[in-house]
Write an enzyme that holds these catalytic residues in place. Structure first.
Site, PDB file in Angstrom:
ATOM      1  N   HIS A   1      -3.714  -0.837 -11.294  1.00  0.00           N
ATOM      2  CA  HIS A   1      -5.034  -0.445 -10.795  1.00  0.00           C
ATOM      3  C   HIS A   1      -5.542   0.843 -11.438  1.00  0.00           C
ATOM      4  CE1 HIS A   1      -2.726   2.080  -7.825  1.00  0.00           C
ATOM      5  NE2 HIS A   1      -3.770   2.869  -7.973  1.00  0.00           N
TER       6      HIS A   1
ATOM      7  N   ASP B   1       1.361  -4.647  -9.333  1.00  0.00           N
ATOM      8  CA  ASP B   1       0.532  -3.476  -9.609  1.00  0.00           C
ATOM      9  C   ASP B   1       1.181  -2.558 -10.644  1.00  0.00           C
ATOM     10  OD1 ASP B   1      -1.762  -1.943  -9.398  1.00  0.00           O
ATOM     11  OD2 ASP B   1      -0.931  -0.653  -7.834  1.00  0.00           O
TER      12      ASP B   1
ATOM     13  N   GLY C   1      -4.731  10.368  -7.829  1.00  0.00           N
ATOM     14  CA  GLY C   1      -4.299  10.872  -9.128  1.00  0.00           C
ATOM     15  C   GLY C   1      -2.800  10.771  -9.318  1.00  0.00           C
ATOM     16  N   ASN C   2      -2.052  10.613  -8.202  1.00  0.00           N
ATOM     17  CA  ASN C   2      -0.605  10.426  -8.287  1.00  0.00           C
ATOM     18  C   ASN C   2      -0.230   9.003  -8.687  1.00  0.00           C
ATOM     19  OD1 ASN C   2      -0.022  12.900  -5.948  1.00  0.00           O
ATOM     20  ND2 ASN C   2       1.410  12.635  -7.637  1.00  0.00           N
ATOM     21  N   SER C   3      -1.176   8.069  -8.576  1.00  0.00           N
ATOM     22  CA  SER C   3      -0.877   6.676  -8.891  1.00  0.00           C
ATOM     23  C   SER C   3      -0.262   6.544 -10.280  1.00  0.00           C
ATOM     24  CB  SER C   3      -2.152   5.834  -8.852  1.00  0.00           C
ATOM     25  OG  SER C   3      -2.444   5.428  -7.556  1.00  0.00           O
TER      26      SER C   3
ATOM     27  N   LEU D   1      10.308 -19.947  -6.770  1.00  0.00           N
ATOM     28  CA  LEU D   1      11.177 -20.643  -5.826  1.00  0.00           C
ATOM     29  C   LEU D   1      10.451 -21.803  -5.160  1.00  0.00           C
ATOM     30  CD1 LEU D   1      13.936 -20.748  -4.411  1.00  0.00           C
ATOM     31  CD2 LEU D   1      13.057 -19.106  -2.750  1.00  0.00           C
ATOM     32  N   GLY D   2       9.198 -21.583  -4.767  1.00  0.00           N
ATOM     33  CA  GLY D   2       8.387 -22.674  -4.238  1.00  0.00           C
ATOM     34  C   GLY D   2       8.417 -22.826  -2.743  1.00  0.00           C
ATOM     35  N   VAL D   3       8.501 -21.699  -2.035  1.00  0.00           N
ATOM     36  CA  VAL D   3       8.477 -21.750  -0.576  1.00  0.00           C
ATOM     37  C   VAL D   3       7.433 -20.774  -0.043  1.00  0.00           C
ATOM     38  CG1 VAL D   3      10.880 -22.447  -0.305  1.00  0.00           C
ATOM     39  CG2 VAL D   3      10.323 -20.019  -0.399  1.00  0.00           C
TER      40      VAL D   3
END
Length: 512
Positions: free
Chosen positions: A134, A164, A246-248, A303-305
């Site tokens: 982001h 992210d 700004g820490n992102s 995995l499909g669950v």
């Protein structure tokens, strides 16, 4: 005679001069004294243990600060109403709402152009940097500034929206990469430092502890999926180290100077830090970043669950002693889970011996593995604990939590029956409902009392009740018989099919 007086005079003058010299030597401090500023020594000598801890903070901060960079991004809005977020939040959620006010300070006079700031950390000596997706998504231009104030132009190597995370690259060599800690070994209460560029203040270090592990279901990572599509992977390290806009993309480090996570979001009502910050665990960061550097994208295992966490009521309904695990709500056709004979209402307790406490634990464990790997699942099926080996496959979708509440249209009413104990209104199935829901048996759940405890548990109207406590439901009469046999405090497990998902919901019979 004159010579004698002369000698006496010489001796007298010499004596007076000597006395004067001694006097000024001994008392000049008093004659020309200035007031002393401050005490001669500190009032307390630091305890050796405290000094060692203080030194540990200093050493860790000095060791990692060169690895963290300031990121500046220029981007243009290409969609109406588009915004850039310092942290991924829902602007309609009051818990994260006030980021918008802070964001406006970074908008240029030309409303079509935006600039924003974030952080990143070097993961190789030749200029690869990991940060948040982001921070850099939709960027027209990315520039980074290192600790020594040198600026570089960066390019995006690859991104992964569902974790992210993103990897960017600058030209050069000799950069200081971080050391990755094993995030599986992190303990609650461990001291950590957050390093980044909050509010435009470069190379800022704050400290705190690991407050919690495995935080999920916070809906911090966007885009948020609807009834179909790819769900975000949320399994955060929670910390009370102050984190601000700004820490992102900056680093969360232990006192060994090892990276334990990438700072991603905060929970706030003010737009700034109020005590809760979240970081992506380093093991997941390393897995995703390595894949992006090799292939330009993160190829996720499948995995499909569709799953949800086991809570106290579900555990009670299933007869489980401990509240843990992820229960299977639905299985996709042709998926690895179906091929391995995983069943609806199976509770996944372990992956390769690693305990699964919640649904996001399972998401994280699968995310850390590559397509083609074989995992061994420990499953509770009924009262029996079994093991199943599943070969993971590559696919864009992933394990998900679904509620079945989206985009469901109410069918034409049938003959209603009120189940008063739970505040439900059900009807027999007609041909139209059977066709729409692709079912042969069950009863239609027409209505649930709004804002009731049953409703809040996730029991939603406009679905077909297929099973109750594992028993097939063929009529309203059968459903009423089971519910009437329950007493207040008993748990009931519903298997309900909505138009796009099958859901398991456990509820307790309320007191009268």
């Amino acid at each position: 005679m004159k010579k004698q007086y002369f000698r006496i005079g010489i001796i007298s003058v010499s004596t007076i001069a000597l006395i004067a010299i001694l006097y000024f030597t001994l008392f000049k401090g008093q004659i020309f004294a200035q007031p002393q500023i401050g005490a001669n020594k500190p009032p307390i000598e630091m305890n050796p243990t405290i000094k060692a801890l203080n030194d540990a903070y200093q050493n860790a901060a000095n060791a990692v600060i060169e690895s963290v960079v300031n990121i500046r991004v220029k981007l243009k809005q290409n969609q109406k109403g588009g915004t850039f977020r310092f942290f991924p939040f829902d602007e309609n959620d009051p818990f994260f709402k006030d980021w918008q006010d802070f964001f406006k300070h970074f908008q240029d006079e030309d409303e079509s152009e935006l600039s924003a700031a974030g952080s990143g950390v070097f993961i190789t000596s030749d200029g690869y940097i990991v940060t948040n997706n982001h921070v850099v998504e939709n960027a027209d231009e990315i520039r980074i500034m290192t600790f020594d104030k040198k600026e570089y132009k960066a390019k995006i190597i690859g991104t992964d929206k569902l974790t992210d995370l993103a990897v960017i690259k600058v030209d050069g060599d000799g950069f200081k990469p971080v050391h990755f800690a094993n995030s599986d070994e992190i303990k609650i209460g461990e001291i950590v430092i957050a390093v980044g560029n909050p509010l435009g203040l470069s190379s800022t270090v704050t400290s705190g502890i690991v407050s919690a592990l495995g935080r999920g279901g916070l809906n911090l990572i966007r885009p948020k999926v609807g009834s179909r599509g790819n769900p975000a992977i949320e399994n955060f390290i929670q910390t009370d180290a102050p984190i601000n806009p700004g820490n992102s993309g900056g680093g969360l480090f232990n006192l060994n100077g090892s990276l334990v996570g990438i700072n991603t979001a905060i929970a706030t009502r003010t737009g700034t830090y109020i005590g809760y910050g979240f970081a992506i665990p380093s093991n997941l960061v390393k897995r995703v970043a390595s894949e992006i550097i090799k292939k330009g994208k993160f190829e996720r295992a499948y995995l499909g669950v569709y799953i949800k966490s086991v809570d106290q009521v579900l555990a009670k309904a299933l007869g489980m002693k401990d509240v843990k695990g992820a229960i299977v709500n639905q299985i996709e056709k042709g998926s690895p889970a179906e091929k391995a004979s995983i069943q609806i209402s199976d509770v996944i307790l372990e992956v390769d011996g690693k305990k699964i406490e919640s649904s996001n634990d399972l998401q994280l464990e699968i995310a850390k593995r590559a397509p083609g790997e074989v995992v061994e699942l420990t499953i509770l099926r009924g009262k029996e604990q079994i093991k199943k080996k599943v070969k993971l496959e590559a696919r864009d979708s992933f394990v998900a939590e679904k509620t079945g509440s989206e985009d469901i249209e109410e069918p034409k009413p049938g003959e209603p029956t009120n189940i008063e104990k739970l505040g439900l209104v059900v009807t027999p199935l007609d041909d139209k409902i059977k066709s729409e829901f692709d079912v042969k048996n069950g009863v239609y759940l027409k209505n649930v009392t709004k804002r009731s405890l049953i409703n809040e548990r996730g029991l939603l109207p406009n679905g077909v009740i297929l099973k109750v406590d594992g028993q097939d439901i063929n009529s309203v009469k059968e459903l009423k018989k089971i519910i009437d046999s329950k007493k207040p405090g008993d748990a009931v497990l519903f298997q309900i099919k909505y138009k796009d998902v099958t859901s398991l919901v456990a509820v307790e019979i309320p007191e009268k």
